[in-house]
Design an enzyme around this catalytic site. Structure first.
Site, PDB file in Angstrom:
ATOM      1  N   CYS A 148       0.639  -1.332  -0.123  1.00  0.00           N
ATOM      2  CA  CYS A 148      -0.235  -0.661  -0.215  1.00  0.00           C
ATOM      3  C   CYS A 148       0.608   1.585   0.167  1.00  0.00           C
ATOM      4  O   CYS A 148       2.210   0.958  -0.704  1.00  0.00           O
ATOM      5  CB  CYS A 148      -1.160   0.293   0.940  1.00  0.00           C
ATOM      6  N   ASP A 183      -7.825   3.578   1.614  1.00  0.00           N
ATOM      7  CA  ASP A 183      -6.848   4.028   3.044  1.00  0.00           C
ATOM      8  C   ASP A 183      -7.540   4.360   3.860  1.00  0.00           C
ATOM      9  O   ASP A 183      -8.328   5.487   3.984  1.00  0.00           O
ATOM     10  CB  ASP A 183      -6.073   4.849   2.472  1.00  0.00           C
ATOM     11  N   ASN A 241       2.068   1.706   4.509  1.00  0.00           N
ATOM     12  CA  ASN A 241       2.648  -0.577   5.068  1.00  0.00           C
ATOM     13  C   ASN A 241       2.359   0.060   6.602  1.00  0.00           C
ATOM     14  O   ASN A 241       2.839   0.091   7.281  1.00  0.00           O
ATOM     15  CB  ASN A 241       3.921   0.076   4.805  1.00  0.00           C
ATOM     16  N   CYS A 266      -1.489   0.485   6.862  1.00  0.00           N
ATOM     17  CA  CYS A 266      -2.989   0.596   7.504  1.00  0.00           C
ATOM     18  C   CYS A 266      -3.599  -0.739   6.413  1.00  0.00           C
ATOM     19  O   CYS A 266      -3.100  -2.131   7.226  1.00  0.00           O
ATOM     20  CB  CYS A 266      -4.004   1.361   7.209  1.00  0.00           C
ATOM     21  N   ARG A 267      -2.973  -0.468   5.246  1.00  0.00           N
ATOM     22  CA  ARG A 267      -4.134  -1.650   4.388  1.00  0.00           C
ATOM     23  C   ARG A 267      -3.130  -2.627   3.888  1.00  0.00           C
ATOM     24  O   ARG A 267      -3.061  -3.710   4.166  1.00  0.00           O
ATOM     25  CB  ARG A 267      -4.731  -1.166   2.481  1.00  0.00           C
ATOM     26  N   SER A 268      -1.701  -2.391   4.031  1.00  0.00           N
ATOM     27  CA  SER A 268      -0.986  -3.766   3.533  1.00  0.00           C
ATOM     28  C   SER A 268      -1.089  -4.596   4.882  1.00  0.00           C
ATOM     29  O   SER A 268      -0.460  -5.609   4.757  1.00  0.00           O
ATOM     30  CB  SER A 268       0.209  -3.082   3.315  1.00  0.00           C
TER      31      SER A 268
END
Length: 156
Positions: free
Chosen positions: A9, A122, A12, A14-16
């Site tokens: 993301c 995000d 690095n 939150c999402r990934s």
């Protein structure tokens, strides 16, 4: 043979890392090696964002051991599958692709076409951490089904 998967993301945090943590839990029976990275260097060395960790922990996912790192061209050699969270991530990933690399790159939502999203929003900006986890769980289940030979991804 171990499948090596990298989730990517922007920062690095939150999402990934959520994708890495959720997928690790849901795919515990698969022979996979997982990591996550960001296309920016803003948060290198930092743990996932506190509100993201809290939302993940509420669902039984522990992200506390993860630390942000930046995506680099060597990741094309280290991983079999690189999964971005949105089109901007994919563009930044592809901009670093070494000549001759045939590593598969996909958007995570390719594995959850029923979700109706072409990206994972995000939550650092949307503040909707549960929505992110919902999509990550759906896409993780779809990726597990794909790796298990049960379905084919709907690559964009």
């Amino acid at each position: 043979m171990t499948m090596r998967i990298l989730f990517v993301c922007l920062g690095n945090i939150c999402r990934s890392p959520s994708a890495e943590g959720v997928f690790a839990t849901l795919a515990a029976d698969l022979d996979v090696e997982l990591d996550s990275a960001g296309t920016s260097d803003w948060h290198v060395g930092e743990p996932p964002y506190d509100p993201m960790q809290k939302a993940a922990r509420a669902r039984g996912y522990d992200l506390s051991r993860l630390r942000a790192r930046q995506f680099s061209a060597v990741d094309f050699d280290r991983f079999d599958l690189i999964i971005g969270m949105d089109a901007d991530n994919l563009a930044r990933i592809e901009a670093l692709r070494p000549a001759g690399s045939d590593t598969t790159v996909a958007v995570f939502t390719d594995y959850a076409p029923e979700a109706g999203y072409d990206h994972v929003p995000d939550p650092y900006y949307t503040r909707d951490f549960d929505q992110t986890l919902d999509l990550v769980e759906q896409a993780s289940r779809g990726l597990i089904a794909t790796l298990s030979g049960q379905t084919e991804p709907q690559l964009q």
